[in-house]
Structure formats: structure tokens, C-alpha cells
Design an enzyme around this catalytic site. Structure first.
Site, mmCIF file in Angstrom:
data_model
loop_
_atom_site.group_PDB
_atom_site.id
_atom_site.type_symbol
_atom_site.label_atom_id
_atom_site.label_comp_id
_atom_site.label_asym_id
_atom_site.label_seq_id
_atom_site.Cartn_x
_atom_site.Cartn_y
_atom_site.Cartn_z
ATOM 1 N N HIS A 33 0.617 -1.209 -0.045
ATOM 2 C CA HIS A 33 0.069 -0.093 0.114
ATOM 3 C C HIS A 33 0.861 1.303 -0.074
ATOM 4 C CE1 HIS A 33 -2.819 2.854 2.179
ATOM 5 N NE2 HIS A 33 -3.309 2.571 1.294
ATOM 6 N N ARG A 34 0.941 2.101 -0.994
ATOM 7 C CA ARG A 34 1.528 2.996 -1.468
ATOM 8 C C ARG A 34 2.986 2.756 -1.436
ATOM 9 N NH1 ARG A 34 -1.259 7.390 2.948
ATOM 10 N NH2 ARG A 34 -3.191 6.741 2.454
ATOM 11 N N GLU A 60 0.287 -0.656 -4.795
ATOM 12 C CA GLU A 60 -0.897 0.209 -4.626
ATOM 13 C C GLU A 60 -0.390 1.579 -4.731
ATOM 14 O OE1 GLU A 60 -3.952 2.855 -3.249
ATOM 15 O OE2 GLU A 60 -1.955 2.277 -2.504
ATOM 16 N N ASP A 62 -1.109 5.867 -5.702
ATOM 17 C CA ASP A 62 -2.045 7.328 -6.002
ATOM 18 C C ASP A 62 -1.653 8.180 -6.810
ATOM 19 O OD1 ASP A 62 -3.811 6.235 -3.327
ATOM 20 O OD2 ASP A 62 -1.662 6.469 -2.588
ATOM 21 N N HIS A 75 -0.354 10.791 -2.589
ATOM 22 C CA HIS A 75 -1.667 10.481 -2.185
ATOM 23 C C HIS A 75 -2.524 11.854 -1.840
ATOM 24 C CE1 HIS A 75 -4.628 9.663 0.917
ATOM 25 N NE2 HIS A 75 -4.645 8.674 0.557
ATOM 26 N N GLU A 135 -4.605 3.933 -7.888
ATOM 27 C CA GLU A 135 -5.884 4.710 -7.570
ATOM 28 C C GLU A 135 -5.756 6.169 -8.083
ATOM 29 O OE1 GLU A 135 -8.072 6.456 -3.730
ATOM 30 O OE2 GLU A 135 -6.617 4.756 -3.261
ATOM 31 N N LYS A 137 -7.378 9.557 -7.671
ATOM 32 C CA LYS A 137 -7.684 10.423 -6.492
ATOM 33 C C LYS A 137 -8.669 11.557 -7.247
ATOM 34 C CE LYS A 137 -6.608 9.867 -2.974
ATOM 35 N NZ LYS A 137 -7.075 8.862 -1.862
ATOM 36 N N ASP A 255 0.419 -1.928 4.293
ATOM 37 C CA ASP A 255 1.950 -1.121 4.459
ATOM 38 C C ASP A 255 3.082 -2.186 4.837
ATOM 39 O OD1 ASP A 255 0.206 1.129 4.302
ATOM 40 O OD2 ASP A 255 0.014 1.496 6.454
#
Length: 262
Positions: A33-34, A60, A62, A75, A135, A137, A255
Site C-alpha cells: 500500500h503506497r 498500490e 495514488d 496521495h 488509484e 484520486k 503497509d
């Protein structure tokens, strides 16, 4: 796909002084995640490279659109939290953003880490056996034609089958569905949803990404009965991780991609 072998050493059955340990094989894909954001500044190449070396199945990240219509990986709408400056992403050009320090807020060893462009990431990941979840945003600011910019880059690097596009904004999913047909589209949800299959079809989504709190709701039964692919975010505790696996989630966003590795 990562297969993790989890020793449930806290679940011990005594039978004539013998300890029986349950071992679970995970076939759920693990998305960093990120990036590996517990170990490196989120949404930076350092975090993505760390995730790769930790064996994550996917990353993943953003994206927002800059003033000069480039796709930047970050993000928040405002750069203040993760850089040494402040202001909205779309008030800066990509080159201006990339002159900022996006690492020292996390730790001094990452001083000078840059905000990557989506193209930077695509160039890096294109020959790796990893899935990329991008993703968009657009739930606060709807950037004009961000969907077209993102899809164009994915096509440029022939990464259609290696990519998932997700968003909380159903209008973004609808737009992505209109302009392309070969990339998986995932609708992000924090709240319960009824008539899931109908609603996904209505906007053109292929799968659902849900908050882990929704694992304990009737929504999961509908997802499973309709055989809807789903992934769960953000999972940083072993108990919730195991719950995702027992529910046969297609993926976990975490994470800490090595949380349960031996």
C-alpha cells in the site's frame, strides 16, 4: 502469486502432550500500500523498490494531475504532509514537484527522495512480475481528462494486463469504462453497498476494493455468492490478514508486505 505459510503458534491444541500447529497457505495476492510504506516514504520509488525486494505481488499507488497535465504519484491533494513544501498538486508543474524533498519527513536517510511520475513507475515495473494498482484520486478534485492521461500511459508501456485502475469516484470508473476495455476497474468502498453486482455493472466496474471493517458485514456474503472479485485495504494486523484469507479475498493492501512472512 505469493504463498505465505503462517504458523499459528498462538493456537495450540494439547493432545497427550503433543502440540498440533495449524498451518495456512495463503493464495491471496499481497499489494504494498503506497509501496512498503512502513519502511520507506509512501508513494516513492524507495517504497516501491522495497516492496519488490520484500516479495510483494503488487504495488498500490495514488495519482493526481499536475498543472502541466502530467500524472504525479502522491496521495494527498496538498503536498504539505509528504514534502518540504505546501500547496495543491495541480498548482505545480511536474518538474517543480520533482525538485521537492519527498523523503526526509519520513526519515533523514531518505532526504532528497522525489515525487515520481506515473511514467517513472511504469518504466520501472514493466519487466517485473508485479501487478500495479493505480488509484485515481478524483473524489475531491476531478482533474480534467486524468482518466485519458493514465490510460494512455498504460497503453504506451503495454501494461494493460498488469494493471488495475481504482477509484472511490463512480464517475471516474464510468469514464474509464468508456475509454478502454482491457484494464481491470475496481470501485473503492468504505461503506456498505447493496445490490452489489447491479451497481458494479451500472458503472462498468469489474471488482470491489473494500475497507477491512466491511469483512464483518452481510455485504461479504453477497460478494462471495455473486463471485465478485474483491480486495481489502488497509490490512496491517495479522488477525485481519488471516480473516481476509479465510474469506478468500483476491488481494490485501498492506503497509507491511512482509508482515506474515517467516
Amino acid at each position: 502469486m505469493t504463498h505465505l505459510y503462517i504458523d499459528f503458534s498462538n493456537i495450540i491444541h494439547h493432545n497427550h502432550n503433543r502440540e498440533l500447529k495449524e498451518v495456512l497457505t495463503i493464495c491471496t495476492k499481497i499489494f504494498a500500500h503506497r509501496g512498503a510504506s512502513r519502511y520507506a516514504p509512501e508513494n516513492t520509488m524507495a517504497a516501491f523498490k522495497r516492496a519488490y525486494h520484500l516479495g510483494a505481488d503488487g504495488i498500490e499507488l495514488d495519482v493526481h494531475l499536475t498543472r502541466d497535465h502530467q500524472v504525479a504519484v502522491i496521495h494527498d491533494e496538498n503536498i504539505k504532509r509528504t514534502t518540504n513544501h505546501s500547496g495543491l498538486v495541480n498548482h505545480f508543474s511536474l518538474s517543480e514537484l520533482q525538485r521537492l524533498d519527498a523523503g526526509s519527513w519520513f526519515h533523514s536517510q531518505y532526504n532528497g527522495e522525489k515525487i515520481p511520475s506515473l511514467e517513472d513507475v511504469l518504466q520501472w515495473i514493466q519487466h517485473k512480475h508485479m501487478t500495479l494498482n493505480i488509484e485515481l484520486k478524483t473524489d475531491v478534485i476531478h482533474y480534467h481528462q486524468i482518466e485519458e492521461h493514465v490510460v494512455s500511459l498504460i497503453h504506451k508501456y503495454n501494461l494493460e494486463k498488469q494493471t488495475i485502475l481504482s477509484s472511490f469516484n463512480p464517475a471516474t470508473i464510468e469514464r474509464l469504462n468508456l475509454i478502454q476495455s482491457d484494464i481491470e476497474l475496481a470501485w473503492l468502498r468504505q461503506k456498505r453497498l447493496k445490490n452489489i453486482a447491479y451497481q458494479l455493472a451500472a458503472i462498468g466496474a469489474d471488482s470491489l476494493h473494500i475497507h477491512h471493517r466491511l469483512l464483518n458485514t452481510p455485504m461479504i456474503q453477497e460478494i462471495k455468492s455473486k463471485q465478485i472479485p474483491f480486495r481489502v485495504y488497509t490490512v496491517n494486523k495479522p488477525k485481519i490478514w488471516r480473516q481476509c484469507v479465510s474469506q478468500r479475498a483476491n488481494g490485501i493492501m498492506t503497509d507491511i508486505p512482509d508482515l506474515l512472512q517467516e
